[in-house]
Scaffold this active site. Structure first.
Site, PDB file in Angstrom:
ATOM      1  N   ASP A  53     100.489  48.263  99.599  1.00 30.44           N
ATOM      2  CA  ASP A  53      99.038  48.116  99.714  1.00 30.44           C
ATOM      3  C   ASP A  53      98.589  46.655  99.568  1.00 30.44           C
ATOM      4  OD1 ASP A  53      99.579  50.834  99.352  1.00 30.44           O
ATOM      5  OD2 ASP A  53      97.747  51.202  98.206  1.00 30.44           O
ATOM      6  N   HIS A  55      94.774  46.017 100.203  1.00 26.35           N
ATOM      7  CA  HIS A  55      93.410  46.286  99.720  1.00 26.35           C
ATOM      8  C   HIS A  55      92.478  45.078  99.746  1.00 26.35           C
ATOM      9  CE1 HIS A  55      93.519  50.497  98.866  1.00 26.35           C
ATOM     10  NE2 HIS A  55      94.602  50.393  98.113  1.00 26.35           N
ATOM     11  N   ASP A  81      96.817  50.866 103.778  1.00 23.63           N
ATOM     12  CA  ASP A  81      95.826  50.440 102.778  1.00 23.63           C
ATOM     13  C   ASP A  81      95.587  48.933 102.837  1.00 23.63           C
ATOM     14  OD1 ASP A  81      95.593  53.081 102.102  1.00 23.63           O
ATOM     15  OD2 ASP A  81      95.872  52.800  99.950  1.00 23.63           O
ATOM     16  N   ASN A 113      95.970  56.063 103.429  1.00 24.96           N
ATOM     17  CA  ASN A 113      94.847  56.987 103.242  1.00 24.96           C
ATOM     18  C   ASN A 113      93.498  56.269 103.301  1.00 24.96           C
ATOM     19  OD1 ASN A 113      95.785  55.936 100.610  1.00 24.96           O
ATOM     20  ND2 ASN A 113      94.110  57.137  99.764  1.00 24.96           N
ATOM     21  N   HIS A 114      93.486  54.944 103.096  1.00 26.29           N
ATOM     22  CA  HIS A 114      92.218  54.201 103.192  1.00 26.29           C
ATOM     23  C   HIS A 114      91.860  53.825 104.628  1.00 26.29           C
ATOM     24  CE1 HIS A 114      90.785  53.498  99.023  1.00 26.29           C
ATOM     25  NE2 HIS A 114      92.013  53.900  98.763  1.00 26.29           N
ATOM     26  N   HIS A 163     103.223  55.781 104.077  1.00 25.42           N
ATOM     27  CA  HIS A 163     102.312  55.307 103.035  1.00 25.42           C
ATOM     28  C   HIS A 163     102.424  56.105 101.733  1.00 25.42           C
ATOM     29  CE1 HIS A 163      98.944  53.472 101.049  1.00 25.42           C
ATOM     30  NE2 HIS A 163      98.441  54.668 100.808  1.00 25.42           N
ATOM     31  N   HIS A 237     101.081  53.243  97.997  1.00 25.42           N
ATOM     32  CA  HIS A 237     100.089  54.231  97.551  1.00 25.42           C
ATOM     33  C   HIS A 237      99.841  54.288  96.043  1.00 25.42           C
ATOM     34  CE1 HIS A 237      97.482  57.617  98.219  1.00 25.42           C
ATOM     35  NE2 HIS A 237      98.310  58.555  97.806  1.00 25.42           N
TER      36      HIS A 237
END
Length: 305
Positions: A53, A55, A81, A113-114, A163, A237
């Site tokens: 990730d 982010h 992500d 998932n984002h 992910h 994740h």
């Protein structure tokens, strides 16, 4: 229409700047066409470096590239992500898209998932696009790319990157290959599980506290690895304070690539370098010091005034 000036896009993005709206649309459309050619389980050859990730932590992504090497010198897989929570989701995603457009064979982007309309409307990316562009068009262009992102990568046919994790509905890689991925991530089922599930010290499957995906244990991991002739499953994740964590007799590894997550967790980040399927080396890196990053004001001034 003039051909895309990909060098210019990479250069702008590298400076933590975002593109004019029309250029972003063209870049997103261009990358969508590239992603259309990719399989749900995209084959990748070693040597390759696997990342977790990000982010929206743009300056830490730059540190990741300083640690692991720049594209195209290093071949990368990013396990999703890219957006939400950090200050610079838009610039981070734009940078990764520009690199993908310029060197499609040197960077593989997986869906997390984002990378979803619903999640980005809650965790920051939608609001960031609204603030920086003054409308939601940029967000819409990016979400079209989200829908096209591939779900998994397979390194030398022996290391699966995804992910989140496994699904009770999926026993074989071929079942991943048949998923219809060009859609918003569903609330349940195989596609949902691949981006939401977590490994845990459970027998087989257990309900996930996340409200989506499953908790899966060593037994199902070993079965999946055995049936599909895999050596390892790489996933992201979950925040790991040490940057990476092996589980289940080293059949699974979590890789986390956002240092000092949310600018306060204090964790180290890592990337996993595979020289070949049997030779792996984690590279650790810390967050860029505040003196080297631009911290945006509490309310960002809209770009167009």
């Amino acid at each position: 229409m003039a051909p895309l000036d990909l060098d210019k896009y990479v250069e702008i993005a590298r400076q933590c700047k975002y593109l004019p709206e029309n250029d972003l649309k063209r870049l997103c459309d261009y990358v969508c066409d590239l992603l259309l050619e990719e399989s749900n389980v995209q084959p990748v050859s070693t040597p390759v470096t696997v990342c977790g990730d990000i982010h929206g932590q743009f300056y830490d992504l730059c540190e990741l590239f300083r640690t692991g090497g720049q594209v195209p010198d290093t071949n990368y897989i990013f396990m999703g992500d890219f957006v939400d929570r950090g200050y610079y989701s838009l610039e981070t995603f734009t940078y990764l898209l520009a690199l993908k457009a310029k060197w499609p064979d040197r960077i593989t982007l997986l869906r997390g998932n984002h990378e979803s309309r619903q999640i980005t409307q809650v965790y920051g990316f939608y609001d960031e696009c609204q603030t920086k562009y003054g409308n939601a068009n940029a967000w819409r262009y990016c979400t079209k790319v989200f829908d096209m992102l591939t779900v998994a990568a397979l390194i030398d046919e022996q290391i699966l990157c995804v992910h989140g994790g496994l699904s009770p509905d999926i026993k074989t890689l071929d079942q991943i290959r048949t998923i219809e991925r060009n859609q918003e991530i569903p609330h349940k089922g195989a596609f949902c599980d691949l981006v939401w599930s977590d490994p845990e010290d459970v027998d087989t499957w257990a309900i996930s506290p996340r409200g989506a995906g499953w908790l899966f244990g060593a037994k199902v991991t070993n079965e999946f690895v055995h049936i599909n002739n895999l050596k390892l499953i790489c996933r992201a994740h979950q925040l790991v304070h040490e940057g990476y964590k092996f589980m289940f007799d080293e059949k699974l590894v979590t890789v986390w690539s956002a240092p000092n997550y949310c600018y306060r967790c204090g964790n180290i980040a890592s990337i996993m370098v595979f020289k070949d399927v049997n030779t792996r080396e984690p590279k650790l890196f810390r967050a860029v010091p505040d003196s080297e990053r631009v911290i945006p004001p509490r309310t960002t001034t809209p770009y167009f005034l």
